[in-house]
Design a protein around this motif. Structure first.
Motif, PDB file in Angstrom:
ATOM      1  N   LEU A  70      -9.562  -5.166 -11.260  1.00 42.68           N
ATOM      2  CA  LEU A  70     -10.901  -5.015 -10.694  1.00 42.68           C
ATOM      3  C   LEU A  70     -11.976  -5.348 -11.725  1.00 42.68           C
ATOM      4  CD1 LEU A  70     -10.349  -1.723  -8.671  1.00 42.68           C
ATOM      5  CD2 LEU A  70     -10.622  -4.023  -7.745  1.00 42.68           C
ATOM      6  N   SER A 117     -14.669  -8.355 -11.102  1.00 43.75           N
ATOM      7  CA  SER A 117     -16.110  -8.114 -11.135  1.00 43.75           C
ATOM      8  C   SER A 117     -16.765  -8.898 -12.263  1.00 43.75           C
ATOM      9  CB  SER A 117     -16.396  -6.618 -11.293  1.00 43.75           C
ATOM     10  OG  SER A 117     -15.804  -6.101 -12.463  1.00 43.75           O
ATOM     11  N   SER A 149      -5.905   1.619   4.736  1.00 42.50           N
ATOM     12  CA  SER A 149      -5.600   2.067   3.368  1.00 42.50           C
ATOM     13  C   SER A 149      -6.191   3.434   3.056  1.00 42.50           C
ATOM     14  CB  SER A 149      -6.137   1.030   2.358  1.00 42.50           C
ATOM     15  OG  SER A 149      -5.629  -0.254   2.623  1.00 42.50           O
ATOM     16  N   SER A 152       0.814  -1.216   0.000  1.00 44.22           N
ATOM     17  CA  SER A 152       0.000   0.000   0.000  1.00 44.22           C
ATOM     18  C   SER A 152       0.849   1.268   0.000  1.00 44.22           C
ATOM     19  CB  SER A 152      -0.924   0.014   1.218  1.00 44.22           C
ATOM     20  OG  SER A 152      -0.175   0.126   2.421  1.00 44.22           O
ATOM     21  N   VAL A 194     -13.095  -5.653  -0.358  1.00 47.97           N
ATOM     22  CA  VAL A 194     -14.451  -5.128  -0.222  1.00 47.97           C
ATOM     23  C   VAL A 194     -15.310  -5.553  -1.413  1.00 47.97           C
ATOM     24  CG1 VAL A 194     -15.828  -3.018  -0.156  1.00 47.97           C
ATOM     25  CG2 VAL A 194     -13.760  -3.190   1.226  1.00 47.97           C
ATOM     26  N   LEU A 195     -14.738  -5.548  -2.612  1.00 47.21           N
ATOM     27  CA  LEU A 195     -15.470  -5.974  -3.800  1.00 47.21           C
ATOM     28  C   LEU A 195     -15.899  -7.432  -3.681  1.00 47.21           C
ATOM     29  CD1 LEU A 195     -16.477  -5.585  -6.699  1.00 47.21           C
ATOM     30  CD2 LEU A 195     -14.153  -6.093  -7.499  1.00 47.21           C
ATOM     31  N   ILE A 250      -9.900  -1.003   5.085  1.00 47.73           N
ATOM     32  CA  ILE A 250     -10.269   0.355   4.663  1.00 47.73           C
ATOM     33  C   ILE A 250      -9.563   1.393   5.529  1.00 47.73           C
ATOM     34  CG2 ILE A 250     -12.164   2.013   4.561  1.00 47.73           C
ATOM     35  CD1 ILE A 250     -14.000  -0.311   3.771  1.00 47.73           C
ATOM     36  N   GLN A 295      -4.441   1.560  -2.865  1.00 45.15           N
ATOM     37  CA  GLN A 295      -5.608   1.086  -2.114  1.00 45.15           C
ATOM     38  C   GLN A 295      -6.234  -0.164  -2.737  1.00 45.15           C
ATOM     39  OE1 GLN A 295      -8.090   4.594  -2.139  1.00 45.15           O
ATOM     40  NE2 GLN A 295      -7.056   5.461  -0.354  1.00 45.15           N
ATOM     41  N   ILE A 296      -5.520  -0.817  -3.639  1.00 49.56           N
ATOM     42  CA  ILE A 296      -6.084  -1.944  -4.376  1.00 49.56           C
ATOM     43  C   ILE A 296      -6.411  -3.119  -3.456  1.00 49.56           C
ATOM     44  CG2 ILE A 296      -3.897  -3.058  -4.961  1.00 49.56           C
ATOM     45  CD1 ILE A 296      -6.874  -2.614  -7.331  1.00 49.56           C
ATOM     46  N   THR A 320      -9.699  -2.453  -1.738  1.00 49.35           N
ATOM     47  CA  THR A 320     -10.751  -2.418  -2.758  1.00 49.35           C
ATOM     48  C   THR A 320     -11.120  -3.819  -3.224  1.00 49.35           C
ATOM     49  OG1 THR A 320      -9.903  -0.284  -3.517  1.00 49.35           O
ATOM     50  CG2 THR A 320     -11.432  -1.425  -4.967  1.00 49.35           C
TER      51      THR A 320
END
Length: 272
Positions: free
Chosen positions: A224, A228, A132, A58, A145-146, A129, A138-139, A142
């Motif tokens: 990402l 997704s 970061s 990070s 959380v995704l 979170i 911040q990947i 992220t």
């Protein structure tokens, strides 16, 4: 313009890790229970290492740090999945549903089967979170959380009911969870879930395409987007007649069927 290093390579990396990691977790969770303690120790070490990896990565916004944070997030996620599927962190309720319950009462009972797991995921997401919040990369947070969001949506859909509730990868000691699945049907919720995930995938795709070629932003957006998109695929599996064993049959040990178990029991009775 599509970039090999910025778009194609992240796509291949994400799909490969998703396929192999899912298979390894399915293999570990479908083995004999005597092996679970060792698997949990290994998973815990990997999960803690994943947290350290995310923290280290990070601090840098370079491409290598984006990949490192991505892998770290998947290590932490795999730790949680292993804990849930071995039954170590599932919920206070460990039995089948009461068929007489409906509505809120049925939901509360179903929530009791996964409560500990969901709380652990939520706390980990909040931790990542917070750690970061003001860092260059911040990947890691992220990605976690995704995945948490997509998994929560899929669980709600299973509770409400989906056309295809194939569960070949579900370990036998968690077979009672099937009794909390809704009846097989197509719902507006599932359609909206797929549409929402498609829209999110398209948004990540625009971010990846708009980023400078070869940049960390391009790689992060591509990772990402692919993740997704895999979420879209997994939700489509809930709507289509797809069997888990078609992709991960190599990782699931062969289980003895009822006739084979009965024959084995009779043979033991004869020999004693």
């Amino acid at each position: 313009m599509v970039s090999w290093s910025g778009h194609i390579v992240p796509f291949i990396v994400t799909v490969a890790i998703w396929f192999i990691a899912t298979g390894l977790i399915a293999w570990a969770d479908n083995r004999e229970r005597a092996t679970f303690s060792r698997s949990l120790v290994i998973g815990s070490v990997a999960g803690i290492a994943g947290l350290v990896v995310i923290l280290v990565a990070s601090l840098s916004a370079e491409v290598w740090a984006v990949y490192l944070a991505f892998v770290g997030a998947l290590m932490v996620w795999g730790w949680h999945e292993l804990s849930f599927l071995t039954g170590a962190a599932a919920g206070p309720r460990r039995g089948p549903s009461d068929p007489s319950l409906t509505g809120i009462a049925r939901f509360r009972q179903a929530a009791g089967t996964v409560m500990h797991h969901e709380v652990a995921l939520a706390l980990t997401a909040l931790l990542l979170i917070s750690l970061s919040w003001n860092v260059p990369n911040q990947i890691g947070a992220t990605v976690f959380v995704l995945m948490f969001g997509m998994r929560l949506i899929s669980k709600i859909n299973l509770f409400v009911g989906v056309p295809n509730t194939t569960s070949e990868m579900l370990p036998e000691h968690l077979a009672y969870l099937k009794t909390y699945f809704g009846r097989n049907r197509m719902t507006v919720l599932l359609a909206l879930s797929v549409a929402g995930l498609v829209a999110m995938s398209a948004w990540f795709a625009t971010l990846a395409l708009a980023a400078p070629v070869g940049s960390a932003q391009m790689v992060g957006g591509s990772l990402l987007f692919t993740l997704s998109l895999l979420g879209v695929l997994e939700h489509l599996f809930l709507a289509l007649p797809f069997r888990d064993g078609m992709l991960w049959g190599w990782a699931i040990p062969k289980r003895a069927g009822p006739q084979r178990k009965a024959a084995g029991s009779q043979e033991r009775n004869v020999t004693t």
